[in-house]
Write a protein that holds these residues in place. Structure first.
Motif, mmCIF file in Angstrom:
data_model
loop_
_atom_site.group_PDB
_atom_site.id
_atom_site.type_symbol
_atom_site.label_atom_id
_atom_site.label_comp_id
_atom_site.label_asym_id
_atom_site.label_seq_id
_atom_site.Cartn_x
_atom_site.Cartn_y
_atom_site.Cartn_z
ATOM 1 N N GLY A 54 0.422 -1.372 -0.112
ATOM 2 C CA GLY A 54 -0.247 -0.188 0.051
ATOM 3 C C GLY A 54 1.145 1.244 -0.048
ATOM 4 N N PHE A 55 0.238 2.427 -1.137
ATOM 5 C CA PHE A 55 0.988 3.786 -0.992
ATOM 6 C C PHE A 55 0.522 4.243 0.180
ATOM 7 N N ILE A 56 1.868 5.340 0.528
ATOM 8 C CA ILE A 56 2.014 6.120 1.837
ATOM 9 C C ILE A 56 2.191 7.079 1.673
ATOM 10 N N THR A 87 -3.691 5.178 -2.467
ATOM 11 C CA THR A 87 -2.848 5.227 -0.999
ATOM 12 C C THR A 87 -3.627 4.712 0.310
ATOM 13 N N THR A 88 -2.788 4.416 0.821
ATOM 14 C CA THR A 88 -4.049 3.283 2.163
ATOM 15 C C THR A 88 -3.769 3.981 2.955
ATOM 16 N N THR A 89 -2.306 4.746 3.894
ATOM 17 C CA THR A 89 -2.010 5.264 4.232
ATOM 18 C C THR A 89 -1.635 6.436 3.482
ATOM 19 N N TYR A 90 -1.869 7.863 4.948
ATOM 20 C CA TYR A 90 -1.316 9.512 4.491
ATOM 21 C C TYR A 90 -0.723 9.980 6.113
ATOM 22 N N TYR A 121 -3.564 6.023 8.975
ATOM 23 C CA TYR A 121 -3.154 7.755 9.036
ATOM 24 C C TYR A 121 -2.564 8.278 10.057
ATOM 25 N N SER A 122 -1.844 8.937 10.466
ATOM 26 C CA SER A 122 -0.989 8.961 11.250
ATOM 27 C C SER A 122 -0.289 10.683 11.607
ATOM 28 N N PHE A 123 -0.169 10.960 12.144
ATOM 29 C CA PHE A 123 0.587 13.192 11.854
ATOM 30 C C PHE A 123 1.827 13.004 12.248
ATOM 31 N N HIS A 124 2.501 14.647 11.224
ATOM 32 C CA HIS A 124 3.805 14.999 11.688
ATOM 33 C C HIS A 124 3.002 16.112 12.858
ATOM 34 N N MET A 125 3.771 16.464 14.009
ATOM 35 C CA MET A 125 3.685 17.081 14.946
ATOM 36 C C MET A 125 4.105 18.885 14.668
ATOM 37 N N SER A 126 3.832 19.935 14.354
ATOM 38 C CA SER A 126 4.215 21.500 14.353
ATOM 39 C C SER A 126 4.272 21.458 15.396
ATOM 40 N N VAL A 127 5.997 22.323 15.400
ATOM 41 C CA VAL A 127 6.129 22.763 16.308
ATOM 42 C C VAL A 127 6.209 24.366 15.968
ATOM 43 N N ASP A 365 9.144 2.511 -3.355
ATOM 44 C CA ASP A 365 10.410 3.023 -2.875
ATOM 45 C C ASP A 365 9.794 4.505 -1.684
ATOM 46 N N ALA A 366 9.680 4.954 -3.391
ATOM 47 C CA ALA A 366 9.716 6.520 -3.219
ATOM 48 C C ALA A 366 8.126 6.689 -3.000
ATOM 49 N N ALA A 367 7.599 6.166 -2.527
ATOM 50 C CA ALA A 367 5.719 6.348 -2.712
ATOM 51 C C ALA A 367 5.273 5.190 -1.326
ATOM 52 N N SER A 368 5.910 4.796 -0.840
ATOM 53 C CA SER A 368 5.734 3.996 0.157
ATOM 54 C C SER A 368 6.744 3.278 1.147
ATOM 55 N N THR A 369 7.301 2.591 0.841
ATOM 56 C CA THR A 369 8.483 2.218 2.014
ATOM 57 C C THR A 369 9.587 2.810 2.215
ATOM 58 N N ALA A 370 10.001 3.526 1.771
ATOM 59 C CA ALA A 370 11.219 4.843 2.387
ATOM 60 C C ALA A 370 10.551 5.868 3.321
ATOM 61 N N ALA A 371 9.026 6.205 3.397
ATOM 62 C CA ALA A 371 8.196 6.869 4.185
ATOM 63 C C ALA A 371 8.230 5.896 5.504
#
Length: 413
Positions: A54-56, A87-90, A121-127, A365-371
């Motif tokens: 699944g793409f991320i 895209t299965t995860t963002y 889903y997940s989050f990047h937490m902004s500071v 890799d670029a669309a899924s695994t690396a992330a």
């Protein structure tokens, strides 16, 4: 109910093999040849198709109060568009402003998503500031499962942080073992250039890019890399758009700086001439960093193929025409953002793999695994393996279709 995918041509970031995939309770439990399955198993015949993990999408905005309005998607519409696009995860940017409490902001973003998203889903937490209570709040957010922070070296007085706050954030990130993603521009220069252009009567969308030129992104990227180098933190440049920024990022990596690079779909396929169109047609194409001179596209494609650009996201941020018209009198009032969560995989495959020589493995890799690896999701995601989540995309390379606003699922016009 169990699921069996037969005759799968499985393509991952580093391998390709054929076989059957057996799934129970949303998890891959067996991979092999001619697998037996109980009578109640659903069977999908995948012969002639490719099967990808699944793409991320590592960079999206769903809930976003921004520039006197809100991004249009809900987590329902955004996630449905994501799934239809493979895209299965963002990973969403959680972006409270400088006047907001960080922990309250995190809880608000979670409440918008929880129970409303059709995919993971997940989050990047902004500071967006660093005060006495910030360290404790961010530690609590990391303990809740968040693997990354986000900082803005742009949007002064709204999202943007100063150098002192950047240093404190990076030191804390290293201590907590998380990666820091960064929007790299020079906020002071952007503000001054915007003011100068408006004073000259240069108010249309075609002046957005000159207010945030490539040199401003290059400086911001160099500054972020320098702070990483002197704190030992791990960093990730988001939506890198230009050759100069890529050059300084690569120079930092060659010195041993722990730095990864993301570019986003619009910068591979669109150029600044789109934002130079008259009226709302130009406004539709305003994002930051801006669409660049087309000479940068070949640079990005080559860097992606070589693995210098690690991931491809979208910076998905949809606004409708009425919202874009908020900037009719000044480009500084145009809500910044272009959607793309539904189109990313198909466009990256079409223009990268089929027409651009991008390898299938680099594509995955670029669309899924690396992330997945960078943001704490691997090997549960980004892989096809026993024990991994059954986030799988069965891809028909013979399909032909036309992108149309009338048939898309993200919430915009």
């Amino acid at each position: 109910m169990p699921l069996l995918i037969r005759n799968a041509d499985m393509v991952t970031a580093d391998s390709r093999s054929r076989g059957d995939i057996y799934i129970e309770k949303e998890t891959i439990t067996r991979i092999g040849q001619n697998l037996e399955a109980p009578p109640n198993t659903d069977v999908i015949e995948a012969a002639g198709k490719l099967v990808f993990p699944g793409f991320i999408d590592p960079h999206v905005h769903i809930y976003l109060p921004f520039m006197a309005t809100f991004a249009k998607d809900t987590h329902e519409t955004g996630s449905i568009a994501a799934l239809i696009g493979g895209t299965t995860t963002y990973i969403e940017m959680c972006c409270p402003s400088r006047i907001d409490d960080a922990l309250d902001g995190y809880r608000l973003w979670k409440s918008k998503a929880d129970g409303n998203s059709a995919c993971d889903y997940s989050f990047h937490m902004s500071v967006t500031k660093f005060e006495n209570q910030t360290e404790g709040q961010l530690a609590e957010i990391v303990a809740d499962g968040i693997a990354s922070f986000k900082v803005f070296l742009a949007y002064k007085n709204f999202f943007g942080i100063d150098d002192g706050e950047l240093y404190q954030t990076l030191r804390l990130a290293k201590k907590l073992g998380v990666i820091v993603t960064a929007h790299c521009e020079n906020a002071e220069l952007v503000g001054r250039l915007q003011q100068s252009l408006i004073e000259q009567g240069k108010t249309g969308p075609e002046w957005h890019e000159p207010s945030r030129p490539e040199s401003v992104e290059e400086e911001g990227t160099h500054r972020f890399a320098t702070f990483l180098e002197n704190t030992g933190a791990a960093g990730y440049v988001v939506h890198l758009s230009s050759q100069g920024a890529l050059t300084v990022a690569m120079a930092a990596k060659s010195r041993g700086v722990r730095l990864w690079i993301e570019s986003v779909l619009p910068h591979f396929l669109l150029d600044k001439s789109y934002a130079e169109r008259a009226g709302v047609e130009g406004m539709k194409h305003v994002m930051s960093p801006p669409l660049r001179h087309r000479r940068n596209q070949r640079v990005l494609w080559d860097a992606l193929a070589a693995g210098f650009v690690d991931t491809v996201g979208t910076d998905h941020c949809p606004f409708d025409i009425a919202q874009k018209w908020l900037g009719k009198d000044a480009f500084t009032q145009i809500p910044n953002g272009i959607p793309g969560i539904e189109e990313r995989v198909n466009l990256l495959y079409t223009y990268g793999v089929k027409r651009g020589g991008l390898s299938l493995h680099r594509f995955v890799d670029a669309a899924s695994t690396a992330a997945a690896k960078l943001f704490g999701l691997f090997p549960r995601k980004g892989a096809i393996a026993v024990g991994s989540d059954a986030d799988l995309v069965i891809y028909d390379t013979a399909y032909r279709g036309t992108i149309s606003g009338a048939t898309e699922h993200t919430k915009r016009d």
